[in-house]
Design an enzyme around this catalytic site. Structure first.
Site, PDB file in Angstrom:
ATOM      1  N   LYS A 199      -7.976  12.161  -5.272  1.00 27.33           N
ATOM      2  CA  LYS A 199      -7.921  10.923  -4.833  1.00 27.33           C
ATOM      3  C   LYS A 199      -7.861   9.849  -5.891  1.00 27.33           C
ATOM      4  O   LYS A 199      -7.269   8.839  -5.753  1.00 27.33           O
ATOM      5  CB  LYS A 199      -9.103  10.449  -3.850  1.00 27.33           C
TER       6      LYS A 199
ATOM      7  N   GLU B  68     -11.276   0.464   2.347  1.00 27.70           N
ATOM      8  CA  GLU B  68     -12.062   1.233   3.334  1.00 27.70           C
ATOM      9  C   GLU B  68     -12.368   2.820   3.262  1.00 27.70           C
ATOM     10  O   GLU B  68     -11.378   3.389   2.577  1.00 27.70           O
ATOM     11  CB  GLU B  68     -11.533   0.933   4.747  1.00 27.70           C
TER      12      GLU B  68
ATOM     13  N   SER C 130      -7.698  20.867  -3.867  1.00 25.63           N
ATOM     14  CA  SER C 130      -7.773  19.603  -3.735  1.00 25.63           C
ATOM     15  C   SER C 130      -8.982  18.778  -4.239  1.00 25.63           C
ATOM     16  O   SER C 130      -8.988  17.674  -5.079  1.00 25.63           O
ATOM     17  CB  SER C 130      -7.382  18.622  -2.406  1.00 25.63           C
TER      18      SER C 130
HETATM   19  C1  LIG Z   1      -9.881  13.200   1.046  1.00 26.24           C
HETATM   20  C2  LIG Z   1      -9.579  14.534   0.470  1.00 26.24           C
HETATM   21  C3  LIG Z   1      -8.676  15.196   1.258  1.00 26.24           C
HETATM   22  C4  LIG Z   1      -7.643  14.960   2.565  1.00 26.24           C
HETATM   23  O1  LIG Z   1      -6.770  13.783   1.958  1.00 26.24           O
HETATM   24  P1  LIG Z   1      -5.401  13.862   1.973  1.00 26.24           P
HETATM   25  O2  LIG Z   1      -4.753  12.655   2.005  1.00 26.24           O
HETATM   26  O3  LIG Z   1      -4.587  14.725   3.072  1.00 26.24           O
HETATM   27  O4  LIG Z   1      -5.075  14.683   0.671  1.00 26.24           O
HETATM   28  C5  LIG Z   1      -8.326  16.589   0.973  1.00 26.24           C
HETATM   29  N1  LIG Z   1      -9.196  17.106  -0.144  1.00 26.24           N
HETATM   30  C6  LIG Z   1     -10.277  16.616  -0.731  1.00 26.24           C
HETATM   31  C7  LIG Z   1     -11.108  17.131  -1.539  1.00 26.24           C
HETATM   32  C8  LIG Z   1     -10.371  15.181  -0.144  1.00 26.24           C
HETATM   33  O5  LIG Z   1     -11.438  14.511  -0.899  1.00 26.24           O
END
Ligand SMILES: *Cc1c(COP(=O)(O)O)cnc(C)c1O
Length: 428
Positions: free
Chosen positions: A103, A125, A391
């Site tokens: 993010k 938000e 992620s």
């Molecule tokens: C917010 C988040 C996601 C999901 O958001 P996407 O916009 O679909 O990438 C996935 N993994 C983590 C670790 C997150 O914090």
């Protein structure tokens, strides 16, 4: 990527919608926003198209990604899981990013852009608080005042993230209207933006919303796919057979996919939260089960009832709890360029434990969905090369997972003992 930007008619003719750059991906996307926001979205579109190719801006962004975010993130061979599950499993380590997830790429990019546009204030938000923290970090770094809208219920549930945002200098507004959760926070943030859009930029946290947000968020997340592709060629010596990412609104997935979308041999798979048991029927898996909806400024797929009411989603993973999907994913699905599957809570929690136990990495629950599917794939396609976007990191999920396991027990992912390869796959 197309850089087909015609000169910047900055303010000039808003009457003629710029040919082509309308943010549609097939029938999805576009701009379906309140009239009051249309001029500001147009300004944003023009500014984004300008800075997207502005060397000075791109240099600043690259420097932030490198020195502040810690990029490039590594490509990591998950040797123990690979041995256990019979395929070659590689993780793209977005969990090692500053802030603990992908993010930060987007928040930094958008705040930097807003600053170039002469904006003096940032709003966002947040539900679980991850996007709020990322935005607050970027604002602190770039010296921008920051207001984060958050449902009062979420403020109470997510106090560590609220503390982080405050420490970083953000003002956190607890929204007391409606159900006091994300939906209500979005309404209040939008109301703020309509009143203040001359001076304020609204940082959207995923590849969704009205044009240019889906395209812009993808642009800031493309670094994931660009690095991953080069690292695969360098470290693996080939492109992966599969590239997997979890899907909330779709930003980490579209970032990863962008690196491989032109490589026909690479199968792209988005993994959605399937929720739990019976609930799955209604609530999980937007791309698997959603229907056409116009909401949050775009036309896309959403989970809704016969009256067009959007469901609240219920996944174990707050970061994936979004009842809509970024429009480009809906398009990629229709083109059959990407495939979308669902993993339920039990399987995600099982993968969370596998990754911790065998690789020494505590992954985000969101990312664990992608890994859970990757482990199934490994068993059904032994010997293949599977790239999974990790992620984010999972320290934030510890308490939640513990509680989940206490209530539901821990299912193990069935795996063939060491090197066998039964197509026996999943078992609950
Ligand atoms: C917010 C988040 C996601 C999901 O958001 P996407 O916009 O679909 O990438 C996935 N993994 C983590 C670790 C997150 O914090």
């Amino acid at each position: 990527m197309n850089h087909s930007q015609t000169a910047n008619h900055a303010a000039a003719d808003s009457a003629a919608p710029a040919t082509k750059d309308d943010g549609f991906f097939g029938i999805y996307g576009g701009t379906f926003s309140p009239e009051a926001l249309m001029p500001i979205l147009e300004d944003l579109r023009v500014a984004f198209r300008h800075y997207q190719t502005d060397e000075d801006f791109l240099n600043d962004f690259r420097t932030i990604l490198r020195d502040w975010c810690g990029r490039p993130t590594p490509l990591y061979y998950a040797e123990n899981l690979s041995r256990r599950f019979g395929a070659k499993i590689w993780f793209k380590r977005e969990d090692l990013m500053h802030g603990g997830a992908h993010k930060t790429n987007n928040a930094a990019g958008q705040v930097l852009l807003a600053k170039r546009m002469g904006k003096r204030r940032i709003i966002a938000e947040t539900g679980a608080g991850q996007h709020g923290v990322a935005t607050a970090m970027a604002c602190a770094k770039l010296g921008m005042p920051c207001v984060i809208y958050m449902g009062a219920v979420d403020v109470a549930r997510q106090s560590p993230n609220v503390e982080r945002m405050k420490l970083l200098g953000a003002e956190v507004v607890a929204v007391e209207s409606g159900g006091k959760t994300l939906k209500d926070a979005i309404n209040d943030a939008l109301r703020d933006w309509i009143a203040t859009c001359e001076t304020t930029h609204y940082v959207i946290g995923t590849a969704a919303g009205p044009h240019p947000f889906p395209t812009m968020v993808k642009f800031f997340q493309q670094v994931i796919g660009r690095e991953a592709r080069a690292q695969c060629l360098d470290q693996v010596g080939q492109l992966p057979d599969y590239a997997l990412a979890c899907i909330g609104g779709g930003s980490n997935a579209i970032g990863l996919f962008s690196g491989f979308v032109d490589d026909e041999s690479v199968k792209l798979i988005g993994v959605e939260p399937g929720g739990e048991g019976i609930e799955t029927q209604k609530h999980g898996a937007v791309l698997c089960k959603g229907s056409l909806a116009v909401l949050h400024g775009m036309r896309t797929l959403g989970l809704q009832d016969e009256d067009g009411q959007i469901f609240e989603t219920h996944s174990i993973s707050a970061g994936l709890d979004y009842p809509l999907i970024g429009p480009e994913h809906a398009y990629l699905r229709d083109l059959h360029r990407a495939e979308y599957v669902a993993i339920n809570d039990d399987e995600a929690v099982a993968a969370f434990h596998e990754i911790a136990h065998y690789e020494g990495i505590i992954p985000a629950l969101e990312s664990s969905h992608a890994v859970a599917y990757g482990l199934h794939l490994a068993q059904s396609h032994p010997g293949s090369t599977i790239l999974i976007n990790l992620s984010g990191r999972g320290d934030k999920d510890m308490a939640h997972v513990k509680q989940y396991v206490a209530q539901h027990g821990l299912r193990r992912i069935a795996h063939p003992s060491t090197s066998s390869h039964g197509p026996q796959g999943d078992k609950s």
